[in-house]
Design an enzyme around this catalytic site. Structure first.
Site, PDB file in Angstrom:
ATOM      1  N   ASP A  20      -0.162  -4.198   5.801  1.00 54.38           N
ATOM      2  CA  ASP A  20      -1.338  -3.771   6.920  1.00 54.38           C
ATOM      3  C   ASP A  20      -2.345  -4.277   6.872  1.00 54.38           C
ATOM      4  O   ASP A  20      -3.103  -3.752   6.054  1.00 54.38           O
ATOM      5  CB  ASP A  20      -0.626  -1.857   7.351  1.00 54.38           C
ATOM      6  CG  ASP A  20       0.905  -1.912   7.094  1.00 54.38           C
ATOM      7  OD1 ASP A  20       1.286  -2.762   7.361  1.00 54.38           O
ATOM      8  OD2 ASP A  20       0.659  -0.763   7.302  1.00 54.38           O
TER       9      ASP A  20
ATOM     10  N   HIS B  26       0.723  -1.050  -0.003  1.00 54.62           N
ATOM     11  CA  HIS B  26      -0.191  -0.223   0.421  1.00 54.62           C
ATOM     12  C   HIS B  26       0.882   1.296  -0.163  1.00 54.62           C
ATOM     13  O   HIS B  26       2.227   1.245   0.086  1.00 54.62           O
ATOM     14  CB  HIS B  26      -0.982   0.691   0.826  1.00 54.62           C
ATOM     15  CG  HIS B  26      -0.075  -0.173   2.620  1.00 54.62           C
ATOM     16  ND1 HIS B  26       0.606  -1.139   2.774  1.00 54.62           N
ATOM     17  CD2 HIS B  26      -0.457   1.195   3.727  1.00 54.62           C
ATOM     18  CE1 HIS B  26       1.287  -0.626   4.531  1.00 54.62           C
ATOM     19  NE2 HIS B  26       0.225   0.044   4.561  1.00 54.62           N
TER      20      HIS B  26
ATOM     21  N   HIS C  25       6.242  -6.054  11.313  1.00 48.65           N
ATOM     22  CA  HIS C  25       5.701  -4.550  11.483  1.00 48.65           C
ATOM     23  C   HIS C  25       5.190  -3.660  12.868  1.00 48.65           C
ATOM     24  O   HIS C  25       4.049  -3.600  13.241  1.00 48.65           O
ATOM     25  CB  HIS C  25       4.560  -4.342  10.722  1.00 48.65           C
ATOM     26  CG  HIS C  25       4.073  -2.928  10.167  1.00 48.65           C
ATOM     27  ND1 HIS C  25       3.067  -2.506  11.560  1.00 48.65           N
ATOM     28  CD2 HIS C  25       4.071  -2.370   9.574  1.00 48.65           C
ATOM     29  CE1 HIS C  25       2.736  -1.163  10.516  1.00 48.65           C
ATOM     30  NE2 HIS C  25       3.760  -0.887   8.998  1.00 48.65           N
TER      31      HIS C  25
ATOM     32  N   HIS D 250      -7.351  -2.197   5.219  1.00 42.19           N
ATOM     33  CA  HIS D 250      -6.295  -1.146   5.944  1.00 42.19           C
ATOM     34  C   HIS D 250      -6.867   0.161   5.562  1.00 42.19           C
ATOM     35  O   HIS D 250      -8.070  -0.089   4.526  1.00 42.19           O
ATOM     36  CB  HIS D 250      -4.845  -1.247   5.323  1.00 42.19           C
ATOM     37  CG  HIS D 250      -4.253  -0.369   6.552  1.00 42.19           C
ATOM     38  ND1 HIS D 250      -3.932  -0.425   7.790  1.00 42.19           N
ATOM     39  CD2 HIS D 250      -3.267   0.158   5.677  1.00 42.19           C
ATOM     40  CE1 HIS D 250      -3.454   0.553   8.162  1.00 42.19           C
ATOM     41  NE2 HIS D 250      -2.776   0.908   6.620  1.00 42.19           N
TER      42      HIS D 250
ATOM     43  N   ASP E 295       6.071   4.352   4.962  1.00 40.18           N
ATOM     44  CA  ASP E 295       6.503   3.577   5.740  1.00 40.18           C
ATOM     45  C   ASP E 295       6.713   2.937   4.723  1.00 40.18           C
ATOM     46  O   ASP E 295       7.921   2.076   5.514  1.00 40.18           O
ATOM     47  CB  ASP E 295       6.192   3.762   7.293  1.00 40.18           C
ATOM     48  CG  ASP E 295       4.999   2.908   7.297  1.00 40.18           C
ATOM     49  OD1 ASP E 295       4.039   2.754   6.569  1.00 40.18           O
ATOM     50  OD2 ASP E 295       4.597   2.374   8.097  1.00 40.18           O
TER      51      ASP E 295
ATOM     52  N   HIS F 146       1.101   4.318   1.903  1.00 38.88           N
ATOM     53  CA  HIS F 146       1.744   4.819   3.274  1.00 38.88           C
ATOM     54  C   HIS F 146       3.242   4.820   2.629  1.00 38.88           C
ATOM     55  O   HIS F 146       3.615   4.009   3.072  1.00 38.88           O
ATOM     56  CB  HIS F 146       1.016   4.432   4.711  1.00 38.88           C
ATOM     57  CG  HIS F 146      -0.280   4.033   4.664  1.00 38.88           C
ATOM     58  ND1 HIS F 146      -0.938   3.589   5.590  1.00 38.88           N
ATOM     59  CD2 HIS F 146      -1.263   5.048   4.509  1.00 38.88           C
ATOM     60  CE1 HIS F 146      -2.104   4.199   6.400  1.00 38.88           C
ATOM     61  NE2 HIS F 146      -2.282   4.854   5.148  1.00 38.88           N
TER      62      HIS F 146
END
Length: 316
Positions: A212, A63, A270, A141, A67, A65
């Site tokens: 995530d 995804h 994670h 998510h 990080d 994001h």
């Protein structure tokens, strides 16, 4: 086949964990490395390993994001300077192409190789070659997120030489043809089928690497019968409500999934910066109460994915 963790932290870099990136080493299988997510400073982490950026030919992004993607422009640029001239394919949610191309254009970066993009919109098979299949599956998510399932195709069974000798089939190039399962006509006129002289096929290995996610049925499709499941563990036992509100999972939820789907090894990553030292080990101990074969991984851990032992006919 080996999994090496370049970053195992959640959200932002910490003293002991960088943000997310996982390498699947397929050097023996196809002389390449596949990356799953490329968090900030992934290329710095690679410098502390034996990985060669030029060997990376596929990158799977779960995804968008930060990080999970902020290390991508730097890695792609450095790959050019380190002999990476072969094409590279990036898989990920819609927007990953724009992120990379804007980064390259604004920084006036010229790459020595072609990037192919496969922006994912649906679940299912996204890659196949003679040795592997890769499937993508939507997760749950805050933004669009995928998990990936890498399936190695079965290896042909071993050639049963004793059986060949008993059938008075002379050694030579014909053994290679029979090993390939071909039907061969021998000099004495006999026709033999190679399949009759092969042992049972060696099942290929399955690795599931998730992004995530909250708990969702899509996870089960990815994890079913996997040799290794890489699952996030942002929250601990007793924090399921908090995990759900932040669109994440607990260690216990990951362990329950592994047990339910008959996974052989669960690797938790994670990890929130709240969990250091003994607290990180507590995450592992808690999960092992549900699924014994669980490990909380740390940066630079490398985990071999072995073949499952075949049970010989007649064995008890």
């Amino acid at each position: 086949m080996e999994i090496e963790f370049l970053g195992t932290g959640a959200g932002s870099p910490g003293k002991f964990r960088n943000v997310t990136s996982t390498a699947l080493r397929l050097l023996d299988e196809r002389n390449s490395v596949w990356l799953f997510d490329v968090g900030e400073a992934t290329q710095h982490q690679i410098l502390r390993t034996t990985l060669k950026p030029r060997k990376i030919d596929k990158i799977f992004i779960t995804h968008l994001h930060g990080d999970h993607i902020f290390g991508l422009p730097g890695l792609l640029s450095s790959r050019s300077f380190q002999g990476g001239n072969e094409p590279l394919t990036i898989y990920g949610p819609k927007g990953i192409r724009n992120f990379v191309e804007v980064s390259m254009r604004v920084s006036e970066t010229k790459l020595s190789y072609k990037i192919h993009y496969q922006e994912l919109t649906a679940d299912g098979l996204i890659f196949e070659d003679p040795k592997f299949r890769v499937y993508a599956q939507h997760l749950d998510h805050r933004i669009e997120c995928f998990g990936y399932r890498v399936e190695e195709k079965d290896h042909p069974g071993e050639l049963q030489v004793d059986k060949l000798k008993a059938a008075q089939i002379p050694s030579g190039p014909v053994y290679g043809q029979l090993k390939a399962g071909q039907t061969v006509t021998l000099p004495d006129g006999r026709t033999v089928n190679g399949q009759d002289f092969l042992g049972p096929a060696q099942p290929g290995r399955i690795v599931a690497i998730l992004g995530d996610t909250r708990q969702t049925p899509g996870e089960e499709k990815l994890a079913k019968n996997a040799d290794v499941l890489v699952h996030e563990s942002t929250f601990a036992k007793g924090e399921s409500k908090l995990a759900r509100s932040y669109y994440h999972s607990t260690n216990i939820q990951a362990a329950e999934l592994a047990k339910r789907m008959h996974v052989k090894l669960l690797l938790l990553n994670h990890i929130s910066a709240r969990y250091t030292g003994k607290m990180a080990l507590d995450l592992q101990h808690q999960a092992r109460e549900v699924f014994k074969n669980t490990k909380v991984v740390k940066d630079f851990d490398a985990v071999d994915v072995p073949f499952q032992k075949l049970i010989k006919a007649g064995a008890k």
